[in-house]
Design a protein around this motif. Structure first.
Motif, PDB file in Angstrom:
ATOM      1  N   GLN A 107      -5.812  44.956  34.755  1.00  0.00           N
ATOM      2  CA  GLN A 107      -6.034  46.404  34.865  1.00  0.00           C
ATOM      3  C   GLN A 107      -6.452  46.798  36.279  1.00  0.00           C
ATOM      4  O   GLN A 107      -6.115  47.886  36.753  1.00  0.00           O
ATOM      5  CB  GLN A 107      -7.109  46.858  33.867  1.00  0.00           C
ATOM      6  CG  GLN A 107      -6.717  46.735  32.407  1.00  0.00           C
ATOM      7  CD  GLN A 107      -6.970  45.344  31.858  1.00  0.00           C
ATOM      8  OE1 GLN A 107      -7.373  44.438  32.605  1.00  0.00           O
ATOM      9  NE2 GLN A 107      -6.724  45.155  30.571  1.00  0.00           N
ATOM     10  N   TRP A 108      -7.205  45.930  36.968  1.00  0.00           N
ATOM     11  CA  TRP A 108      -7.602  46.213  38.349  1.00  0.00           C
ATOM     12  C   TRP A 108      -6.368  46.301  39.243  1.00  0.00           C
ATOM     13  O   TRP A 108      -6.262  47.188  40.091  1.00  0.00           O
ATOM     14  CB  TRP A 108      -8.527  45.108  38.868  1.00  0.00           C
ATOM     15  CG  TRP A 108      -9.924  45.138  38.333  1.00  0.00           C
ATOM     16  CD1 TRP A 108     -10.318  45.493  37.092  1.00  0.00           C
ATOM     17  CD2 TRP A 108     -11.103  44.772  39.041  1.00  0.00           C
ATOM     18  NE1 TRP A 108     -11.674  45.375  36.955  1.00  0.00           N
ATOM     19  CE2 TRP A 108     -12.177  44.926  38.147  1.00  0.00           C
ATOM     20  CE3 TRP A 108     -11.343  44.314  40.325  1.00  0.00           C
ATOM     21  CZ2 TRP A 108     -13.493  44.651  38.507  1.00  0.00           C
ATOM     22  CZ3 TRP A 108     -12.649  44.030  40.707  1.00  0.00           C
ATOM     23  CH2 TRP A 108     -13.717  44.201  39.802  1.00  0.00           C
ATOM     24  N   ILE A 109      -5.415  45.378  39.034  1.00  0.00           N
ATOM     25  CA  ILE A 109      -4.238  45.325  39.897  1.00  0.00           C
ATOM     26  C   ILE A 109      -3.331  46.521  39.651  1.00  0.00           C
ATOM     27  O   ILE A 109      -2.755  47.094  40.581  1.00  0.00           O
ATOM     28  CB  ILE A 109      -3.482  43.998  39.665  1.00  0.00           C
ATOM     29  CG1 ILE A 109      -4.404  42.812  39.973  1.00  0.00           C
ATOM     30  CG2 ILE A 109      -2.212  43.934  40.509  1.00  0.00           C
ATOM     31  CD1 ILE A 109      -3.810  41.467  39.622  1.00  0.00           C
ATOM     32  N   ARG A 110      -3.215  46.929  38.404  1.00  0.00           N
ATOM     33  CA  ARG A 110      -2.334  48.058  38.079  1.00  0.00           C
ATOM     34  C   ARG A 110      -2.880  49.362  38.657  1.00  0.00           C
ATOM     35  O   ARG A 110      -2.139  50.162  39.228  1.00  0.00           O
ATOM     36  CB  ARG A 110      -2.192  48.189  36.563  1.00  0.00           C
ATOM     37  CG  ARG A 110      -1.337  47.098  35.939  1.00  0.00           C
ATOM     38  CD  ARG A 110      -1.361  47.215  34.426  1.00  0.00           C
ATOM     39  NE  ARG A 110      -0.549  46.158  33.795  1.00  0.00           N
ATOM     40  CZ  ARG A 110      -0.527  45.921  32.495  1.00  0.00           C
ATOM     41  NH1 ARG A 110      -1.287  46.668  31.671  1.00  0.00           N
ATOM     42  NH2 ARG A 110       0.240  44.963  32.015  1.00  0.00           N
ATOM     43  N   SER A 111      -4.179  49.594  38.489  1.00  0.00           N
ATOM     44  CA  SER A 111      -4.778  50.859  38.962  1.00  0.00           C
ATOM     45  C   SER A 111      -5.311  50.783  40.386  1.00  0.00           C
ATOM     46  O   SER A 111      -5.720  51.800  40.947  1.00  0.00           O
ATOM     47  CB  SER A 111      -5.920  51.273  38.030  1.00  0.00           C
ATOM     48  OG  SER A 111      -6.931  50.275  37.998  1.00  0.00           O
ATOM     49  N   GLU A 112      -5.323  49.575  40.957  1.00  0.00           N
ATOM     50  CA  GLU A 112      -5.828  49.344  42.308  1.00  0.00           C
ATOM     51  C   GLU A 112      -7.284  49.802  42.463  1.00  0.00           C
ATOM     52  O   GLU A 112      -7.683  50.331  43.499  1.00  0.00           O
ATOM     53  CB  GLU A 112      -4.943  50.034  43.357  1.00  0.00           C
ATOM     54  CG  GLU A 112      -3.539  49.471  43.422  1.00  0.00           C
ATOM     55  CD  GLU A 112      -2.742  50.060  44.559  1.00  0.00           C
ATOM     56  OE1 GLU A 112      -3.197  51.069  45.149  1.00  0.00           O
ATOM     57  OE2 GLU A 112      -1.664  49.523  44.865  1.00  0.00           O
TER      58      GLU A 112
END
Length: 489
Positions: free
Chosen positions: A118-123
């Motif tokens: 989720q961190w990578i998707r939403s940056e």
């Protein structure tokens, strides 16, 4: 993940668990026998024995402390991030929770640590991460900042504060003021339209209303003077009327005074009337002088008013410009509670008088009930203590409180070369006459270029470098010197 997990069973005693692990590894007992002897759950004991060695057991180095869940950032990284956030806050450039989440993602990416998908998707880090991060870093909390102008942030610096305390020390040593003769005076505004207090309403309702008197309120200025011993002089009102009449004060505090001004603000004539009102209550004289600390508003610097102070033993000491939010006792500890109580009293008045519009003539009655609740002995004396005025403490402010002024710190662009009017650059190259250089940015003034003149050093500056709209101004090198002078006699 459960946000607030509650254990269903009491936590196991660590000492019992350690003895049970040692019984299995060192004494070669079975897990079932050791669990029964020490009153430990057999499955729990079996899980703790798995990763322990006989060498650890022989030395007594068996640990039974759970590591807990693993965070994305290590404890050292989170500590460094927390220190950075604190420094940003000290500089008055604090980050929002959304900005902190984006910063945490960039930091984790730089450290090359595994991150949730989720961190990578939403940056950016997740909402649950910021909640647990604030819980782990107890020195951090989410606060609503108070709007602070750039002028206030830059003017409150070590030099200006040091100049003020040197003037304060000078007049105190000269006149030996007792605490009951040290006063602070300031004005605040009271309007006929209040900010409503919170009310109990229907859950889920998006718009909640509260009756006020009008769309826009009418301002009445209130001048208050307090002493270092906690005493308060009756308030002085300035009504938005051309002529003042005594019936304006009906229902007001006992002994209060007033004046009239079409704008409702205090100007030179109204301040002169206040000085007479102040003199009647403070009983200042040339034999018994009184120190009056106030801001350097132009209404306080009239020649007529200062002459009256000299004749009646009132020593006037002005605060540095744009520093009242830190050095004014009334601003620090009295006017904040006063505004809250005024809003509550206005709510009560509107509730008690349905269908009636509040006017400026109701304001003295509101102040009569509100001011005693805010200007208590504890609040007033706390204001003098937290500003370092009494007891005198010139080191009351810590270094981080001066950090917002660092945004305008800069090195000297050139050095003055002897008694001549020329400036030498870093390599000794002559840059020209001082009169041909801007006194702010030190760039050369071109022909046919508009400029403004500093009223103190008489040097020129580019129009773009000066923030004021006046043709004459006071440059950054001179603006603090004439403002903190004390008027005394």
């Amino acid at each position: 993940m459960v946000r607030n997990y509650k254990r269903k069973k009491p936590q196991l005693e660590k000492e019992k668990l350690k003895l049970a692990v040692l019984s299995v590894l060192r004494d070669k007992k079975t897990i079932r026998t050791a669990a029964k002897e020490h009153g430990v759950n057999r499955t729990t004991l079996q899980n703790w024995v798995k990763n322990k060695t006989e060498e650890q057991a022989s030395k007594g180095e068996v640990t039974t402390v759970s590591k807990g869940f693993q965070t994305v950032l290590s404890a050292e990284a989170e500590s460094a991030l927390a220190q950075y956030l604190l420094k940003c806050n000290d500089l008055y450039f604090g980050l929002t929770t959304r900005q902190v989440r984006a910063l945490a993602y960039d930091y984790a990416k730089k450290l090359d640590v595994p991150m949730p998908i989720q961190w990578i998707r939403s940056e950016m880090a997740g909402i649950e991460w910021i909640r647990t991060f604030l819980r782990r870093q107890s020195q951090l909390s989410v606060r609503k900042p108070e709007a602070t102008s750039l002028a206030r942030a830059t003017a409150f610096n070590r030099y200006n504060v040091g100049e003020f305390f040197s003037k304060l020390k000078e007049v105190c040593n000269k006149y030996q003021f007792p605490p009951q003769n040290i006063y602070n005076m300031d004005e605040t505004g009271v309007t006929t339209v209040q900010v409503p207090d919170r009310v109990v309403s229907r859950k889920g309702m998006k718009q909640v209303g509260r009756i006020v008197s009008a769309e826009r309120g009418t301002l009445v200025t209130l001048a208050v003077a307090v002493s270092a011993t906690g005493n308060t002089i009756p308030p002085f009102f300035v009504f938005p009327r051309k002529k003042f009449k005594n019936n304006f004060l009906i229902g007001g505090p006992v002994g209060c005074g007033g004046a009239g001004n079409p704008s409702g603000w205090m100007n030179g004539p109204q301040f002169y009337e206040f000085l007479g009102f102040f003199q009647a209550h403070a009983h200042a004289s040339l034999e018994n002088p009184v120190l009056l600390i106030l801001d350097n508003h132009e209404s306080h610097l009239s020649i007529k008013g200062l002459d009256y102070c000299k004749e009646n033993g009132i020593v006037v000491l002005s605060l540095p410009p744009h520093c009242s939010h830190k050095l004014q006792p009334l601003d620090r500890s009295v006017f904040g509670p006063f505004k809250k109580v005024v809003n509550t009293q206005c709510d009560n008045w509107v509730t008690s008088n349905p269908g009636t519009t509040m006017t400026i003539y109701h304001v003295p009655g509101i102040v009569k009930d509100a001011l005693p609740l805010a200007s208590t002995h504890k609040n007033v004396t706390a204001g003098f203590v937290c500003t370092g005025i009494f007891p005198l403490n010139e080191n009351i402010f810590e270094e981080h409180e001066f950090m917002p002024s660092m945004v305008t710190d800069r090195a000297q662009p050139a050095a003055i070369a002897g008694p001549s009017t020329s400036i030498a650059g870093p390599s000794g190259v002559e840059l020209g006459d001082l009169d041909q250089l801007c006194c702010i940015c030190c760039d050369k003034l071109l022909k046919n270029q508009r400029f403004k003149l500093c009223i103190v050093c008489r040097r020129k500056a580019h129009v773009a470098c000066v923030r004021t709209s006046d043709n004459i101004f006071t440059c950054v090198n001179c603006f603090s010197e004439p403002e903190t002078d004390s008027e005394e006699e």
